[in-house]
Motif scaffolding. Sequence first.
Motif, PDB file in Angstrom:
ATOM      1  N   PRO A 190       0.676  -1.182   0.011  1.00 34.41           N
ATOM      2  CA  PRO A 190      -0.091   0.053   0.039  1.00 34.41           C
ATOM      3  C   PRO A 190       0.765   1.318  -0.039  1.00 34.41           C
ATOM      4  N   GLY A 191       0.144   2.395  -0.117  1.00 40.16           N
ATOM      5  CA  GLY A 191       0.859   3.807  -0.226  1.00 40.16           C
ATOM      6  C   GLY A 191       0.826   4.313  -1.447  1.00 40.16           C
ATOM      7  N   CYS A 192      -0.094   3.869  -2.417  1.00 37.33           N
ATOM      8  CA  CYS A 192      -0.153   4.899  -3.708  1.00 37.33           C
ATOM      9  C   CYS A 192      -0.506   6.110  -3.320  1.00 37.33           C
ATOM     10  N   GLU A 193      -0.062   6.938  -4.053  1.00 33.90           N
ATOM     11  CA  GLU A 193      -0.603   8.493  -3.798  1.00 33.90           C
ATOM     12  C   GLU A 193      -1.557   8.914  -4.970  1.00 33.90           C
ATOM     13  N   ARG A 194      -1.090   8.613  -6.105  1.00 39.29           N
ATOM     14  CA  ARG A 194      -1.874   9.454  -7.296  1.00 39.29           C
ATOM     15  C   ARG A 194      -1.887   8.293  -8.536  1.00 39.29           C
ATOM     16  N   VAL A 195      -2.797   8.559  -9.349  1.00 35.18           N
ATOM     17  CA  VAL A 195      -2.925   7.660 -10.387  1.00 35.18           C
ATOM     18  C   VAL A 195      -3.386   8.276 -11.708  1.00 35.18           C
ATOM     19  N   THR A 196      -3.071   7.946 -12.730  1.00 35.65           N
ATOM     20  CA  THR A 196      -3.627   8.596 -14.246  1.00 35.65           C
ATOM     21  C   THR A 196      -4.058   7.280 -14.915  1.00 35.65           C
ATOM     22  N   CYS A 197      -5.248   7.263 -15.697  1.00 34.95           N
ATOM     23  CA  CYS A 197      -5.674   6.344 -16.262  1.00 34.95           C
ATOM     24  C   CYS A 197      -6.221   6.778 -17.671  1.00 34.95           C
ATOM     25  N   LEU A 198      -5.650   6.430 -18.835  1.00 40.34           N
ATOM     26  CA  LEU A 198      -6.164   6.447 -20.026  1.00 40.34           C
ATOM     27  C   LEU A 198      -6.935   5.343 -20.400  1.00 40.34           C
ATOM     28  N   HIS A 199      -8.386   5.620 -20.834  1.00 34.55           N
ATOM     29  CA  HIS A 199      -9.276   4.813 -21.174  1.00 34.55           C
ATOM     30  C   HIS A 199      -9.835   4.703 -22.484  1.00 34.55           C
ATOM     31  N   GLU A 200      -9.507   3.515 -23.156  1.00 41.78           N
ATOM     32  CA  GLU A 200     -10.042   3.589 -24.531  1.00 41.78           C
ATOM     33  C   GLU A 200     -10.866   2.154 -24.731  1.00 41.78           C
ATOM     34  N   GLN A 201     -11.220   2.029 -25.857  1.00 39.43           N
ATOM     35  CA  GLN A 201     -12.543   1.158 -26.052  1.00 39.43           C
ATOM     36  C   GLN A 201     -11.850  -0.593 -25.706  1.00 39.43           C
ATOM     37  N   ASP A 202     -10.547  -0.702 -26.099  1.00 43.88           N
ATOM     38  CA  ASP A 202     -10.056  -1.912 -25.882  1.00 43.88           C
ATOM     39  C   ASP A 202      -9.078  -2.153 -24.579  1.00 43.88           C
ATOM     40  N   THR A 203      -8.494  -0.748 -24.152  1.00 42.24           N
ATOM     41  CA  THR A 203      -7.442  -0.894 -23.054  1.00 42.24           C
ATOM     42  C   THR A 203      -7.806   0.263 -21.970  1.00 42.24           C
ATOM     43  N   ASP A 204      -7.393  -0.073 -20.881  1.00 41.39           N
ATOM     44  CA  ASP A 204      -7.236   0.865 -19.560  1.00 41.39           C
ATOM     45  C   ASP A 204      -5.788   0.669 -19.429  1.00 41.39           C
ATOM     46  N   LEU A 205      -4.939   1.942 -19.236  1.00 43.31           N
ATOM     47  CA  LEU A 205      -3.687   1.987 -19.102  1.00 43.31           C
ATOM     48  C   LEU A 205      -3.526   2.823 -17.912  1.00 43.31           C
ATOM     49  N   VAL A 206      -3.225   2.256 -16.786  1.00 42.72           N
ATOM     50  CA  VAL A 206      -3.102   3.244 -15.475  1.00 42.72           C
ATOM     51  C   VAL A 206      -1.785   3.327 -14.859  1.00 42.72           C
ATOM     52  N   SER A 207      -1.097   4.315 -14.760  1.00 42.30           N
ATOM     53  CA  SER A 207       0.125   4.815 -14.116  1.00 42.30           C
ATOM     54  C   SER A 207      -0.079   5.255 -12.688  1.00 42.30           C
ATOM     55  N   ALA A 208       0.723   4.783 -11.855  1.00 41.03           N
ATOM     56  CA  ALA A 208       0.479   5.056 -10.577  1.00 41.03           C
ATOM     57  C   ALA A 208       1.775   5.373  -9.866  1.00 41.03           C
ATOM     58  N   LYS A 209       1.785   6.341  -8.672  1.00 37.94           N
ATOM     59  CA  LYS A 209       2.915   6.967  -8.057  1.00 37.94           C
ATOM     60  C   LYS A 209       2.801   6.703  -6.527  1.00 37.94           C
ATOM     61  N   TRP A 210       3.810   5.936  -6.016  1.00 44.13           N
ATOM     62  CA  TRP A 210       3.561   5.591  -4.560  1.00 44.13           C
ATOM     63  C   TRP A 210       4.283   7.081  -3.788  1.00 44.13           C
ATOM     64  N   LYS A 211       3.789   6.638  -2.642  1.00 46.55           N
ATOM     65  CA  LYS A 211       4.453   8.135  -1.410  1.00 46.55           C
ATOM     66  C   LYS A 211       5.893   8.194  -1.527  1.00 46.55           C
ATOM     67  N   ASP A 212       6.482   6.989  -1.752  1.00 47.41           N
ATOM     68  CA  ASP A 212       7.974   6.968  -1.511  1.00 47.41           C
ATOM     69  C   ASP A 212       8.868   7.166  -3.011  1.00 47.41           C
ATOM     70  N   GLY A 213       7.935   7.504  -3.956  1.00 55.97           N
ATOM     71  CA  GLY A 213       8.539   7.639  -5.391  1.00 55.97           C
ATOM     72  C   GLY A 213       8.634   6.585  -6.365  1.00 55.97           C
ATOM     73  N   ARG A 214       8.158   5.416  -5.788  1.00 53.79           N
ATOM     74  CA  ARG A 214       8.055   4.362  -6.535  1.00 53.79           C
ATOM     75  C   ARG A 214       7.149   4.483  -7.639  1.00 53.79           C
ATOM     76  N   LEU A 215       7.166   3.906  -8.822  1.00 54.40           N
ATOM     77  CA  LEU A 215       6.208   4.223 -10.055  1.00 54.40           C
ATOM     78  C   LEU A 215       5.834   2.528 -10.475  1.00 54.40           C
ATOM     79  N   ALA A 216       4.598   2.511 -10.845  1.00 52.23           N
ATOM     80  CA  ALA A 216       4.010   1.237 -11.214  1.00 52.23           C
ATOM     81  C   ALA A 216       2.790   1.470 -12.439  1.00 52.23           C
ATOM     82  N   SER A 217       2.464   0.355 -12.939  1.00 45.88           N
ATOM     83  CA  SER A 217       1.493   0.594 -14.059  1.00 45.88           C
ATOM     84  C   SER A 217       0.542  -0.884 -14.211  1.00 45.88           C
ATOM     85  N   ILE A 218      -0.647  -0.445 -14.577  1.00 49.92           N
ATOM     86  CA  ILE A 218      -1.484  -1.717 -15.017  1.00 49.92           C
ATOM     87  C   ILE A 218      -1.936  -1.758 -16.530  1.00 49.92           C
ATOM     88  N   ARG A 219      -1.973  -2.566 -17.205  1.00 46.26           N
ATOM     89  CA  ARG A 219      -2.668  -2.516 -18.446  1.00 46.26           C
ATOM     90  C   ARG A 219      -3.700  -3.854 -18.349  1.00 46.26           C
TER      91      ARG A 219
END
Length: 313
Positions: A190-219
Motif C-alpha cells: 500500500p501507499g499509492c498517492e496518485r494515478v492517471t488512467c487512459l481509457h480506450e475501447q480495448d484498453t485501460d492503461l493506469v500509471s501510479a505513483k507511490w508516496k515513496d516515489g516508486r512508479l508502477a502501471s497496469i494494462r
Amino acid sequence: MAKLGILDFDTSHVVQFAKRLNHKGISEDQWVDGATVVIGCPGESEMAPERIPGYRKELEALGIPMVDKPEAMIGSIDGMLIESQQGGVHLQRARPFLEAGIPCFIDKPFACGLADARQLVELAERHNVPIFSSSSLRYAPELQQYLADPKQGKVSGACVYGPAPLDDRNPGLYHFGIHAVEVLYTIMGPGCERVTCLHEQDTDLVSAKWKDGRLASIRGFRSGKAAYGCIAFAEQGIQAISIETTYTSRELLKRIVQMFATQKAPLDIHVTLEIIAFIEAALKSGKNHGASEAVCGTVRSENRDGKSGHSLF
C-alpha cells in the motif's frame, strides 16, 4: 471444522469454493481442510440471474441444503461467504451477518466505491468481527514464491497486465480488472498517492505513483488472448512472472479458512480500502481524459500486507 454459509449464486465461485471445501467433485490436490459449506442461499442478481438455477442445482448435488432468505442461515454457521458478482450490493448483503457477529469473506470487488467500503469496515469494527476480501490472484503460487525470495531485494516498481472487461454495475476496474490491481498491490504494497488512467475501447492503461516515489502501471485489456502476469523491478534484477490460475482458488480458500479459525483476517482490511480508493481514482481519471487523481486516504506501511501500517482512511 468451521460451518460456512454461502450467499448469491451468480458466480462460478460458489461451486468452485464448495467443491474444494466439501471435498466433493474435484481432484484431491484442490481440497482445502478446516471448513465446510453447510447451507446456501441462492439470492438474487442483477448481473447474471440466469446463472442462479444451474449453480443451485450443482450445490444441491453436493448435498448442501438451501434457504430462501439470507438471514435464515444465522444460527447455523460460523462464517459467511458473500459471493455476489456485484460489488455494490455487498454492504447490504453482509450487514445482517456482521451485526450478528459472524465473520465474512466478501468476494471481489469488496465494494464499488470508497463510501460503501468504509461502511463495511466500520460495521465489522463496531461488532468486533473480522472481514476479508481478496482476488485469488494475490495468492498465486508463482507470485508468492517471487515475493518470498529475499535475494530480489526491495521492489522498486511493476508493470501488471490482465483482462479488464467492462460492466456498468462494476464500473471500470472494479469488475475483472480488480485482479490486476490486486496483483499490483501484492507486489508494491500500500501507499499509492496518485494515478492517471487512459481509457480506450480495448484498453485501460493506469500509471501510479507511490508516496515513496516508486512508479508502477497496469494494462487492462479487452481484446486478444486473456492472460495474467507482471514484470517486477527489484534491486537485484527484473523478473517476468506469468500467473496461472490452476491453484489460486485453493490458495485463497486456505486464507479464508485461516480467518475463520483464528478470527483474524490474513490481510489488513485497510489495504483493501486503498485498493477500492485506487480503482475509484482510476475511474475518475479515465472519465477525465487521463487527468491525475489522488488516491483518497492512502495507507502508510513498511511491508506489502500493510500489517505494520497506519490507516489514514
